[in-house]
Motif scaffolding. Structure first.
Motif, PDB file in Angstrom:
ATOM      1  N   MET A  10     -29.934   4.925  16.846  1.00 51.08           N
ATOM      2  CA  MET A  10     -29.157   5.450  15.704  1.00 51.08           C
ATOM      3  C   MET A  10     -27.648   5.338  15.951  1.00 51.08           C
ATOM      4  O   MET A  10     -26.877   4.986  15.054  1.00 51.08           O
ATOM      5  CB  MET A  10     -29.531   6.910  15.455  1.00 51.08           C
ATOM      6  N   ALA A  11     -27.248   5.605  17.199  1.00 48.50           N
ATOM      7  CA  ALA A  11     -25.825   5.484  17.519  1.00 48.50           C
ATOM      8  C   ALA A  11     -25.350   4.052  17.382  1.00 48.50           C
ATOM      9  O   ALA A  11     -24.260   3.773  16.870  1.00 48.50           O
ATOM     10  CB  ALA A  11     -25.566   6.011  18.933  1.00 48.50           C
ATOM     11  N   ALA A  12     -26.217   3.108  17.839  1.00 45.20           N
ATOM     12  CA  ALA A  12     -25.837   1.692  17.724  1.00 45.20           C
ATOM     13  C   ALA A  12     -25.738   1.270  16.270  1.00 45.20           C
ATOM     14  O   ALA A  12     -24.832   0.536  15.862  1.00 45.20           O
ATOM     15  CB  ALA A  12     -26.853   0.824  18.474  1.00 45.20           C
ATOM     16  N   CYS A  13     -26.684   1.768  15.457  1.00 40.19           N
ATOM     17  CA  CYS A  13     -26.645   1.404  14.032  1.00 40.19           C
ATOM     18  C   CYS A  13     -25.412   1.983  13.341  1.00 40.19           C
ATOM     19  O   CYS A  13     -24.760   1.308  12.544  1.00 40.19           O
ATOM     20  CB  CYS A  13     -27.917   1.898  13.334  1.00 40.19           C
ATOM     21  N   SER A  14     -25.088   3.258  13.669  1.00 41.99           N
ATOM     22  CA  SER A  14     -23.919   3.857  13.032  1.00 41.99           C
ATOM     23  C   SER A  14     -22.645   3.161  13.463  1.00 41.99           C
ATOM     24  O   SER A  14     -21.699   3.012  12.693  1.00 41.99           O
ATOM     25  CB  SER A  14     -23.862   5.351  13.365  1.00 41.99           C
ATOM     26  N   LYS A  15     -22.596   2.701  14.723  1.00 45.28           N
ATOM     27  CA  LYS A  15     -21.410   2.009  15.193  1.00 45.28           C
ATOM     28  C   LYS A  15     -21.264   0.675  14.489  1.00 45.28           C
ATOM     29  O   LYS A  15     -20.172   0.242  14.152  1.00 45.28           O
ATOM     30  CB  LYS A  15     -21.499   1.810  16.700  1.00 45.28           C
ATOM     31  N   GLU A  16     -22.355   0.027  14.189  1.00 49.92           N
ATOM     32  CA  GLU A  16     -22.269  -1.255  13.497  1.00 49.92           C
ATOM     33  C   GLU A  16     -21.867  -1.088  12.023  1.00 49.92           C
ATOM     34  O   GLU A  16     -21.226  -1.950  11.460  1.00 49.92           O
ATOM     35  CB  GLU A  16     -23.615  -1.966  13.565  1.00 49.92           C
ATOM     36  N   GLU A  17     -22.209   0.045  11.387  1.00 49.04           N
ATOM     37  CA  GLU A  17     -21.920   0.248   9.970  1.00 49.04           C
ATOM     38  C   GLU A  17     -20.529   0.843   9.714  1.00 49.04           C
ATOM     39  O   GLU A  17     -20.130   1.001   8.566  1.00 49.04           O
ATOM     40  CB  GLU A  17     -22.977   1.158   9.358  1.00 49.04           C
ATOM     41  N   ALA A  18     -19.741   1.234  10.732  1.00 43.95           N
ATOM     42  CA  ALA A  18     -18.408   1.809  10.518  1.00 43.95           C
ATOM     43  C   ALA A  18     -17.482   0.772   9.862  1.00 43.95           C
ATOM     44  O   ALA A  18     -17.429  -0.376  10.304  1.00 43.95           O
ATOM     45  CB  ALA A  18     -17.805   2.270  11.838  1.00 43.95           C
ATOM     46  N   PRO A  19     -16.714   1.150   8.749  1.00 42.74           N
ATOM     47  CA  PRO A  19     -15.854   0.173   8.059  1.00 42.74           C
ATOM     48  C   PRO A  19     -14.674  -0.217   8.938  1.00 42.74           C
ATOM     49  O   PRO A  19     -14.177   0.590   9.727  1.00 42.74           O
ATOM     50  CB  PRO A  19     -15.381   0.930   6.815  1.00 42.74           C
ATOM     51  N   PRO A  20     -14.194  -1.430   8.779  1.00 44.67           N
ATOM     52  CA  PRO A  20     -13.014  -1.868   9.556  1.00 44.67           C
ATOM     53  C   PRO A  20     -11.757  -1.164   9.048  1.00 44.67           C
ATOM     54  O   PRO A  20     -11.714  -0.695   7.901  1.00 44.67           O
ATOM     55  CB  PRO A  20     -12.963  -3.370   9.285  1.00 44.67           C
ATOM     56  N   PRO A  21     -10.759  -1.051   9.874  1.00 45.94           N
ATOM     57  CA  PRO A  21      -9.511  -0.413   9.413  1.00 45.94           C
ATOM     58  C   PRO A  21      -8.866  -1.229   8.293  1.00 45.94           C
ATOM     59  O   PRO A  21      -8.976  -2.460   8.268  1.00 45.94           O
ATOM     60  CB  PRO A  21      -8.634  -0.414  10.672  1.00 45.94           C
ATOM     61  N   PRO A  22      -8.212  -0.554   7.302  1.00 46.74           N
ATOM     62  CA  PRO A  22      -7.601  -1.285   6.174  1.00 46.74           C
ATOM     63  C   PRO A  22      -6.495  -2.206   6.663  1.00 46.74           C
ATOM     64  O   PRO A  22      -5.756  -1.868   7.595  1.00 46.74           O
ATOM     65  CB  PRO A  22      -7.046  -0.175   5.284  1.00 46.74           C
ATOM     66  N   PRO A  23      -6.358  -3.356   6.035  1.00 44.97           N
ATOM     67  CA  PRO A  23      -5.294  -4.284   6.443  1.00 44.97           C
ATOM     68  C   PRO A  23      -3.917  -3.757   6.019  1.00 44.97           C
ATOM     69  O   PRO A  23      -3.802  -2.933   5.108  1.00 44.97           O
ATOM     70  CB  PRO A  23      -5.647  -5.572   5.705  1.00 44.97           C
ATOM     71  N   THR A  24      -2.906  -4.230   6.678  1.00 46.31           N
ATOM     72  CA  THR A  24      -1.534  -3.834   6.338  1.00 46.31           C
ATOM     73  C   THR A  24      -1.161  -4.415   4.972  1.00 46.31           C
ATOM     74  O   THR A  24      -1.274  -5.630   4.759  1.00 46.31           O
ATOM     75  CB  THR A  24      -0.554  -4.344   7.395  1.00 46.31           C
ATOM     76  N   PRO A  25      -0.739  -3.558   4.027  1.00 47.10           N
ATOM     77  CA  PRO A  25      -0.408  -4.098   2.698  1.00 47.10           C
ATOM     78  C   PRO A  25       0.833  -4.994   2.759  1.00 47.10           C
ATOM     79  O   PRO A  25       1.753  -4.769   3.533  1.00 47.10           O
ATOM     80  CB  PRO A  25      -0.146  -2.842   1.869  1.00 47.10           C
ATOM     81  N   THR A  26       0.806  -6.009   1.916  1.00 47.82           N
ATOM     82  CA  THR A  26       1.930  -6.936   1.811  1.00 47.82           C
ATOM     83  C   THR A  26       2.760  -6.575   0.587  1.00 47.82           C
ATOM     84  O   THR A  26       2.212  -6.337  -0.492  1.00 47.82           O
ATOM     85  CB  THR A  26       1.422  -8.380   1.694  1.00 47.82           C
ATOM     86  N   VAL A  27       4.060  -6.485   0.773  1.00 43.18           N
ATOM     87  CA  VAL A  27       4.960  -6.136  -0.326  1.00 43.18           C
ATOM     88  C   VAL A  27       6.011  -7.225  -0.463  1.00 43.18           C
ATOM     89  O   VAL A  27       6.382  -7.886   0.511  1.00 43.18           O
ATOM     90  CB  VAL A  27       5.638  -4.764  -0.089  1.00 43.18           C
ATOM     91  N   GLY A  28       6.466  -7.404  -1.684  1.00 38.78           N
ATOM     92  CA  GLY A  28       7.534  -8.374  -1.944  1.00 38.78           C
ATOM     93  C   GLY A  28       8.885  -7.694  -1.838  1.00 38.78           C
ATOM     94  O   GLY A  28       9.110  -6.635  -2.433  1.00 38.78           O
ATOM     95  N   VAL A  29       9.771  -8.240  -1.062  1.00 39.61           N
ATOM     96  CA  VAL A  29      11.078  -7.645  -0.835  1.00 39.61           C
ATOM     97  C   VAL A  29      12.160  -8.669  -1.128  1.00 39.61           C
ATOM     98  O   VAL A  29      11.934  -9.884  -1.046  1.00 39.61           O
ATOM     99  CB  VAL A  29      11.228  -7.121   0.613  1.00 39.61           C
ATOM    100  N   VAL A  30      13.335  -8.156  -1.498  1.00 36.54           N
ATOM    101  CA  VAL A  30      14.539  -8.966  -1.610  1.00 36.54           C
ATOM    102  C   VAL A  30      15.600  -8.311  -0.743  1.00 36.54           C
ATOM    103  O   VAL A  30      15.657  -7.082  -0.610  1.00 36.54           O
ATOM    104  CB  VAL A  30      15.022  -9.085  -3.072  1.00 36.54           C
ATOM    105  N   THR A  31      16.436  -9.108  -0.154  1.00 37.72           N
ATOM    106  CA  THR A  31      17.499  -8.597   0.704  1.00 37.72           C
ATOM    107  C   THR A  31      18.728  -8.300  -0.148  1.00 37.72           C
ATOM    108  O   THR A  31      19.233  -9.164  -0.868  1.00 37.72           O
ATOM    109  CB  THR A  31      17.846  -9.604   1.802  1.00 37.72           C
ATOM    110  N   VAL A  32      19.185  -7.072  -0.083  1.00 40.04           N
ATOM    111  CA  VAL A  32      20.335  -6.643  -0.874  1.00 40.04           C
ATOM    112  C   VAL A  32      21.594  -7.299  -0.312  1.00 40.04           C
ATOM    113  O   VAL A  32      21.807  -7.334   0.902  1.00 40.04           O
ATOM    114  CB  VAL A  32      20.462  -5.115  -0.858  1.00 40.04           C
ATOM    115  N   ALA A  33      22.413  -7.831  -1.204  1.00 44.02           N
ATOM    116  CA  ALA A  33      23.664  -8.477  -0.794  1.00 44.02           C
ATOM    117  C   ALA A  33      24.763  -8.111  -1.770  1.00 44.02           C
ATOM    118  O   ALA A  33      24.508  -7.645  -2.889  1.00 44.02           O
ATOM    119  CB  ALA A  33      23.491  -9.991  -0.720  1.00 44.02           C
ATOM    120  N   GLN A  34      25.981  -8.302  -1.351  1.00 40.02           N
ATOM    121  CA  GLN A  34      27.131  -8.061  -2.213  1.00 40.02           C
ATOM    122  C   GLN A  34      27.414  -9.296  -3.057  1.00 40.02           C
ATOM    123  O   GLN A  34      27.331 -10.421  -2.567  1.00 40.02           O
ATOM    124  CB  GLN A  34      28.370  -7.697  -1.396  1.00 40.02           C
ATOM    125  N   GLU A  35      27.753  -9.070  -4.337  1.00 44.84           N
ATOM    126  CA  GLU A  35      28.038 -10.156  -5.266  1.00 44.84           C
ATOM    127  C   GLU A  35      29.308  -9.825  -6.048  1.00 44.84           C
ATOM    128  O   GLU A  35      29.756  -8.682  -6.098  1.00 44.84           O
ATOM    129  CB  GLU A  35      26.875 -10.372  -6.241  1.00 44.84           C
TER     130      GLU A  35
END
Length: 399
Positions: free
Chosen positions: A18-43
């Motif tokens: 049972m322990a082996a089965c529960s260890k196999e069914e544990a979900p993987p950690p969520p991936p790092t979310p990707t965000v779109g960024v722009v670099t602030v600059a002076q204009e």
């Protein structure tokens, strides 16, 4: 005893399984979310203000009669261009011609008395030296001669007045421009000093546009110019017009002056701009929106509108990615919108990575993977997992 050991071994084996089965069914950690960024600059950006305004003619003249009488003729076409000095109306002039003739006759009579009284005064002057007449009679003769000359001057003024009134029976255009409708027709009685104008002439080859700007905005602009943050290339600001149909007037105008007082009821200042109007497209009284080019702000920090949100109190906030790729929330101060960007006066500095995509359900402190905004969709397609699809969905929601 052996049976108990067998049961215990079976139980241990089941627990291990049972322990082996529960260890196999544990979900993987969520991936790092990707965000779109722009670099602030002076204009360096051009500052504009869009303000409501009304068009006014450069010159407006209301045509009114200066003598009373009946209109005998109307000598113009409504809506046509008239020139200064052109006769617009003719008033029946027979009474004024008679008044002029009477004044001229009285002038002739007064002039005929001058010689007689002058000669009489000269003779009495000679006789009084011989004591042939009294000095009183000589003084009376001299006074009569002076009175005759004064009477001639008065009659000359009466003739001039009658001639002026006769000239006023021809009502002329005081300025050149386009004349409107006529409220009087042939046969109408007009009077000196009447309230209603017979017609109105407006010169519209050049027009004024009067717009209003809040006193606070005007003070902010002057303060920015004094500090060097805003520069103006010339002495008068450029102005563009947005017509009621949404089109931009093809000729650019110039700001002439700003009012020297603030309206106490609205707290606004009136600005006046002038525009050339060669085709007569701009009509007096037309409502327009004026886009005033105030100057150029140097070293302005610009942020895309997608990266600025509002908190429950209405304050502007922004999400940035720090050096550890963690999300930080900043409180920012916005000035105005230029195109699709906000001018930020505080809260952001050059080099900050502003998040513009993937903001949905994003919390401060979350570790993210920054990327160029257009790469969010590609990351979702390549990952094929729930997190990637969620990031793509966030991108669409942000748009």
């Amino acid at each position: 005893m052996q049976r108990l050991n067998l049961k215990g071994s079976v139980a241990l084996a089941a627990l291990a399984l049972m322990a082996a089965c529960s260890k196999e069914e544990a979900p993987p950690p969520p991936p790092t979310p990707t965000v779109g960024v722009v670099t602030v600059a002076q204009e360096s950006v051009v500052l504009t203000s869009e303000l409501p305004g009304r068009i006014a003619a450069v010159e407006t003249s209301e045509v009114r009669p200066q003598v009373s009488g009946v209109i005998r003729d109307r000598l113009f076409t409504e809506g046509a261009m008239v020139r200064a000095g052109q006769v617009l109306y003719a008033i029946e002039d027979a009474p004024y011609r008679a008044a002029l003739a009477s004044a001229q006759g009285q002038l002739g009579a007064a002039q005929s008395q001058i010689n007689a009284t002058r000669l009489q005064a000269q003779r009495y002057g000679q006789l009084v030296a011989l004591n042939a007449v009294s000095k009183q009679e000589a003084d009376n003769a001299t006074a009569s001669a002076q009175q005759a000359r004064a009477n001639v001057a008065a009659q000359q003024a009466a003739v001039q007045s009658a001639r002026v009134n006769l000239g006023f029976t021809r009502i002329k255009a005081p300025i050149s421009g386009r004349i409107g409708r006529s409220i009087a027709t042939v046969g109408a009685l007009v009077q000196t000093g009447q309230t209603d104008a017979l017609a109105t002439i407006q010169r519209t080859n050049t027009v004024y546009v009067d717009v209003t700007q809040s006193a606070a905005q005007l003070l902010d602009l002057k303060a920015a110019m004094a500090s060097g943050g805003v520069t103006r290339s010339d002495g008068s600001a450029r102005v563009q017009l947005l017509l009621p149909n949404g089109q931009t007037y093809p000729i650019e105008g110039r700001l002439q002056f700003s009012e020297v007082t603030v309206d106490q009821t609205t707290g606004a200042v009136t600005l006046r701009a002038s525009f050339a109007n060669p085709n007569g497209l701009l009509l007096p009284g037309m409502y327009v929106r004026a886009k005033l080019v105030e100057g150029t702000r140097t070293q302005a920090i610009m942020a895309p509108q997608e990266g600025i949100s509002r908190d429950p109190r209405g304050g502007a906030t922004a999400m940035v990615v720090n050096a550890q790729n963690k999300v930080e929330q900043r409180t920012v101060v916005t000035d105005r919108v230029i195109g699709d960007k906000w001018i930020i006066t505080s809260g952001l500095k050059p080099g900050d990575k502003l998040i513009v995509e993937g903001l949905l359900n994003l919390r401060p402190g979350t570790t993210v993977k920054p990327a160029a905004p257009q790469q969010i969709g590609k990351a979702a397609a390549q990952g094929g997992n729930g997190a990637g699809a969620s990031a793509a969905g966030n991108t669409q929601a942000g748009k």
